[in-house]
Design a protein around this motif. Structure first.
Motif, PDB file in Angstrom:
ATOM      1  N   ASP A 220     137.699   7.190  50.932  1.00  0.00           N
ATOM      2  CA  ASP A 220     137.300   5.812  51.176  1.00  0.00           C
ATOM      3  C   ASP A 220     138.596   5.011  51.273  1.00  0.00           C
ATOM      4  O   ASP A 220     139.378   4.964  50.315  1.00  0.00           O
ATOM      5  CB  ASP A 220     136.431   5.301  50.020  1.00  0.00           C
ATOM      6  CG  ASP A 220     136.052   3.841  50.212  1.00  0.00           C
ATOM      7  OD1 ASP A 220     134.935   3.577  50.663  1.00  0.00           O
ATOM      8  OD2 ASP A 220     136.893   2.958  49.921  1.00  0.00           O
ATOM      9  N   LEU A 221     138.811   4.415  52.429  1.00  0.00           N
ATOM     10  CA  LEU A 221     140.109   3.797  52.714  1.00  0.00           C
ATOM     11  C   LEU A 221     140.572   2.795  51.661  1.00  0.00           C
ATOM     12  O   LEU A 221     141.690   2.895  51.141  1.00  0.00           O
ATOM     13  CB  LEU A 221     140.063   3.119  54.096  1.00  0.00           C
ATOM     14  CG  LEU A 221     141.339   2.380  54.501  1.00  0.00           C
ATOM     15  CD1 LEU A 221     142.510   3.334  54.686  1.00  0.00           C
ATOM     16  CD2 LEU A 221     141.100   1.575  55.779  1.00  0.00           C
ATOM     17  N   MET A 222     139.695   1.821  51.333  1.00  0.00           N
ATOM     18  CA  MET A 222     140.113   0.779  50.388  1.00  0.00           C
ATOM     19  C   MET A 222     140.341   1.374  48.996  1.00  0.00           C
ATOM     20  O   MET A 222     141.267   0.989  48.283  1.00  0.00           O
ATOM     21  CB  MET A 222     139.069  -0.335  50.331  1.00  0.00           C
ATOM     22  CG  MET A 222     138.968  -1.126  51.608  1.00  0.00           C
ATOM     23  SD  MET A 222     140.493  -2.030  51.974  1.00  0.00           S
ATOM     24  CE  MET A 222     140.194  -3.542  51.061  1.00  0.00           C
ATOM     25  N   ARG A 223     139.506   2.299  48.642  1.00  0.00           N
ATOM     26  CA  ARG A 223     139.620   2.972  47.349  1.00  0.00           C
ATOM     27  C   ARG A 223     140.971   3.692  47.245  1.00  0.00           C
ATOM     28  O   ARG A 223     141.662   3.617  46.236  1.00  0.00           O
ATOM     29  CB  ARG A 223     138.444   3.948  47.220  1.00  0.00           C
ATOM     30  CG  ARG A 223     138.545   4.961  46.125  1.00  0.00           C
ATOM     31  CD  ARG A 223     138.482   4.247  44.792  1.00  0.00           C
ATOM     32  NE  ARG A 223     138.072   5.118  43.714  1.00  0.00           N
ATOM     33  CZ  ARG A 223     138.909   5.836  42.957  1.00  0.00           C
ATOM     34  NH1 ARG A 223     140.201   5.803  43.185  1.00  0.00           N
ATOM     35  NH2 ARG A 223     138.435   6.567  41.979  1.00  0.00           N
ATOM     36  N   VAL A 224     141.331   4.372  48.299  1.00  0.00           N
ATOM     37  CA  VAL A 224     142.597   5.103  48.318  1.00  0.00           C
ATOM     38  C   VAL A 224     143.776   4.129  48.180  1.00  0.00           C
ATOM     39  O   VAL A 224     144.703   4.363  47.400  1.00  0.00           O
ATOM     40  CB  VAL A 224     142.732   5.939  49.615  1.00  0.00           C
ATOM     41  CG1 VAL A 224     144.156   6.445  49.798  1.00  0.00           C
ATOM     42  CG2 VAL A 224     141.751   7.101  49.614  1.00  0.00           C
ATOM     43  N   MET A 225     143.700   3.028  48.895  1.00  0.00           N
ATOM     44  CA  MET A 225     144.839   2.095  48.870  1.00  0.00           C
ATOM     45  C   MET A 225     144.961   1.346  47.549  1.00  0.00           C
ATOM     46  O   MET A 225     145.935   0.662  47.296  1.00  0.00           O
ATOM     47  CB  MET A 225     144.771   1.127  50.058  1.00  0.00           C
ATOM     48  CG  MET A 225     145.047   1.853  51.373  1.00  0.00           C
ATOM     49  SD  MET A 225     145.625   0.793  52.711  1.00  0.00           S
ATOM     50  CE  MET A 225     144.125  -0.055  53.162  1.00  0.00           C
ATOM     51  N   THR A 272     140.796   7.495  37.325  1.00  0.00           N
ATOM     52  CA  THR A 272     139.592   6.653  37.303  1.00  0.00           C
ATOM     53  C   THR A 272     138.521   7.143  38.263  1.00  0.00           C
ATOM     54  O   THR A 272     138.820   7.566  39.366  1.00  0.00           O
ATOM     55  CB  THR A 272     139.972   5.205  37.712  1.00  0.00           C
ATOM     56  OG1 THR A 272     141.065   4.781  36.936  1.00  0.00           O
ATOM     57  CG2 THR A 272     138.787   4.256  37.532  1.00  0.00           C
ATOM     58  N   ILE A 273     137.257   7.071  37.810  1.00  0.00           N
ATOM     59  CA  ILE A 273     136.146   7.295  38.734  1.00  0.00           C
ATOM     60  C   ILE A 273     135.267   6.049  38.710  1.00  0.00           C
ATOM     61  O   ILE A 273     134.928   5.542  37.635  1.00  0.00           O
ATOM     62  CB  ILE A 273     135.324   8.549  38.343  1.00  0.00           C
ATOM     63  CG1 ILE A 273     136.199   9.793  38.546  1.00  0.00           C
ATOM     64  CG2 ILE A 273     134.064   8.658  39.197  1.00  0.00           C
ATOM     65  CD1 ILE A 273     135.458  11.111  38.449  1.00  0.00           C
ATOM     66  N   LEU A 274     134.953   5.531  39.871  1.00  0.00           N
ATOM     67  CA  LEU A 274     134.132   4.324  39.979  1.00  0.00           C
ATOM     68  C   LEU A 274     132.687   4.723  40.256  1.00  0.00           C
ATOM     69  O   LEU A 274     132.438   5.776  40.848  1.00  0.00           O
ATOM     70  CB  LEU A 274     134.637   3.444  41.130  1.00  0.00           C
ATOM     71  CG  LEU A 274     136.089   2.950  41.050  1.00  0.00           C
ATOM     72  CD1 LEU A 274     136.461   2.191  42.325  1.00  0.00           C
ATOM     73  CD2 LEU A 274     136.291   2.062  39.821  1.00  0.00           C
ATOM     74  N   PRO A 275     131.725   3.875  39.849  1.00  0.00           N
ATOM     75  CA  PRO A 275     130.308   4.189  40.093  1.00  0.00           C
ATOM     76  C   PRO A 275     130.028   4.450  41.575  1.00  0.00           C
ATOM     77  O   PRO A 275     129.180   5.284  41.910  1.00  0.00           O
ATOM     78  CB  PRO A 275     129.570   2.931  39.625  1.00  0.00           C
ATOM     79  CG  PRO A 275     130.539   2.129  38.836  1.00  0.00           C
ATOM     80  CD  PRO A 275     131.917   2.589  39.154  1.00  0.00           C
ATOM     81  N   ARG A 282     133.907  16.368  39.557  1.00  0.00           N
ATOM     82  CA  ARG A 282     134.449  15.546  38.477  1.00  0.00           C
ATOM     83  C   ARG A 282     135.395  16.397  37.641  1.00  0.00           C
ATOM     84  O   ARG A 282     135.008  17.461  37.162  1.00  0.00           O
ATOM     85  CB  ARG A 282     133.304  15.000  37.624  1.00  0.00           C
ATOM     86  CG  ARG A 282     133.721  14.066  36.505  1.00  0.00           C
ATOM     87  CD  ARG A 282     132.517  13.553  35.759  1.00  0.00           C
ATOM     88  NE  ARG A 282     131.688  12.688  36.602  1.00  0.00           N
ATOM     89  CZ  ARG A 282     131.810  11.357  36.663  1.00  0.00           C
ATOM     90  NH1 ARG A 282     132.687  10.739  35.905  1.00  0.00           N
ATOM     91  NH2 ARG A 282     131.038  10.656  37.457  1.00  0.00           N
ATOM     92  N   GLY A 283     136.618  15.940  37.510  1.00  0.00           N
ATOM     93  CA  GLY A 283     137.624  16.738  36.819  1.00  0.00           C
ATOM     94  C   GLY A 283     137.301  16.958  35.353  1.00  0.00           C
ATOM     95  O   GLY A 283     136.765  16.075  34.693  1.00  0.00           O
ATOM     96  N   LYS A 284     137.629  18.161  34.885  1.00  0.00           N
ATOM     97  CA  LYS A 284     137.449  18.472  33.457  1.00  0.00           C
ATOM     98  C   LYS A 284     138.818  18.730  32.868  1.00  0.00           C
ATOM     99  O   LYS A 284     139.604  19.488  33.417  1.00  0.00           O
ATOM    100  CB  LYS A 284     136.599  19.743  33.288  1.00  0.00           C
ATOM    101  CG  LYS A 284     135.201  19.621  33.802  1.00  0.00           C
ATOM    102  CD  LYS A 284     134.454  20.955  33.621  1.00  0.00           C
ATOM    103  CE  LYS A 284     133.188  20.995  34.434  1.00  0.00           C
ATOM    104  NZ  LYS A 284     133.402  20.947  35.887  1.00  0.00           N
ATOM    105  N   PRO A 285     139.080  18.128  31.707  1.00  0.00           N
ATOM    106  CA  PRO A 285     140.370  18.393  31.056  1.00  0.00           C
ATOM    107  C   PRO A 285     140.504  19.883  30.744  1.00  0.00           C
ATOM    108  O   PRO A 285     139.501  20.526  30.431  1.00  0.00           O
ATOM    109  CB  PRO A 285     140.309  17.582  29.766  1.00  0.00           C
ATOM    110  CG  PRO A 285     139.137  16.671  29.903  1.00  0.00           C
ATOM    111  CD  PRO A 285     138.216  17.254  30.914  1.00  0.00           C
TER     112      PRO A 285
END
Ligand code: PHE
Ligand code: FE
Length: 286
Positions: A220-225, A272-275, A282-285
């Motif tokens: 997602d362009l804006m998300r990436v920036m 960060t993960i946004l709704p 989803r990353g796991k430690p």
């Protein structure tokens, strides 16, 4: 550019000579590479050839093949240049290392790829915080054989010149980082790598696809920036495009209003993960 990091101590070499030219270019001086330097290339090339089968995207692998880069020796830029010009009208110019943003963008905007000449030492096979000839030639140039990606890189250069004037380089640099350097693509055969920072790294080529640690989010362009990135370790988030057309189309509009919006938003940490994110994994430690 995005890769600006201080360099470790390096043996002085003909290939790190500073340029006296305004565009920062130098001669590659191919004849001056030592047998050991060619051997380091060879080792890196063999390692990546085997690790990238089934991991790098078809466009990258085709680019390597069609360019004719091989394991034998560090490529002679002049020879690659002929093939690349024929394919997409891009050329390769030699530079001693990172160049100022404006110079970098000016080269890209004119379909010239500035490639570093020096090669890492054998004790740096796995990790180097600055681009060398293996990263630039093996990592970047194959994608420039692809017409859509070739146009994207030129448009990025033009956009860079504009972003500089608007004080928006941080935002644009994140786009470069999460696409050109660390981009993943979802293909019908599964996730594949197209980012140059990944394809030139043995460890990250496996980690980015197979580790459960990093997030993998839809592009997602804006998300990436908005998203900061890390330069000192493997990424904790990758952004996945569906195809190169998606990337090219999303970045076609004038970014001026986007930058205005972004200047009012706080940057996000890479984890960060946004709704609203399209979460593929989803990353796991670990
Ligand atoms: N369209 C963008 C702008 O107006 C330029 C751009 C193209 C940026 C492709 C990145 C990638 O700034
Ligand atoms: Fe790079």
């Amino acid at each position: 550019m995005a890769e600006t990091v201080s360099a470790g101590a390096q043996a002085p070499s003909a290939h790190r000579a500073q340029s006296s030219r305004a565009d920062f270019t130098i001669e590659q001086n191919w004849g001056a590479y030592s047998a050991e330097e060619h051997a380091v290339w060879s080792t890196l090339f063999h390692r990546q050839q085997s690790v990238l089968r089934g991991r790098a995207c078809a466009e990258f692998l085709a680019g390597v093949r069609e360019l004719g880069v091989v394991a034998d020796a560090i490529p002679d830029f002049q020879k690659l240049d002929g093939v690349l010009r024929q394919a997409t009208g891009w050329s390769i110019v030699a530079v001693p290392g990172l160049v100022p943003d404006a110079v970098f963008f000016e080269h890209l905007a004119n379909r010239r790829f500035p490639a570093t000449c020096f090669i890492r030492r054998r004790d740096q096979l796995d990790y180097l915080q600055e681009p060398d000839v293996f990263h630039d030639i093996f990592g970047h140039v194959p994608m420039l054989m692809n017409p859509v990606f070739a146009d994207y890189m030129q448009a990025y250069g033009q956009g860079g010149l504009k972003a500089r004037g608007l004080g928006a380089l941080d935002h644009l640099a994140r786009l470069y980082w999460y696409t050109v350097e660390f981009g993943l693509i979802a293909t019908s055969e599964g996730l594949r790598i197209y980012g140059s920072g990944i394809v030139s790294s043995k460890g990250e080529s496996v980690y980015c696809l197979e580790s459960s640690r990093p997030n993998r989010l839809g592009f997602d362009l804006m998300r990436v920036m908005r998203t900061r990135y890390r330069i000192d370790d493997f990424q904790t988030t990758y952004f996945v495009i569906r195809d190169f057309d998606e990337l090219f189309k999303a970045t076609r509009p004038d970014f001026t209003p986007y930058y205005a919006t972004l200047s009012g938003l706080s940057p996000l940490d890479p984890e960060t993960i946004l709704p609203e994110d399209r979460v593929l994994h989803r990353g796991k430690p670990i």
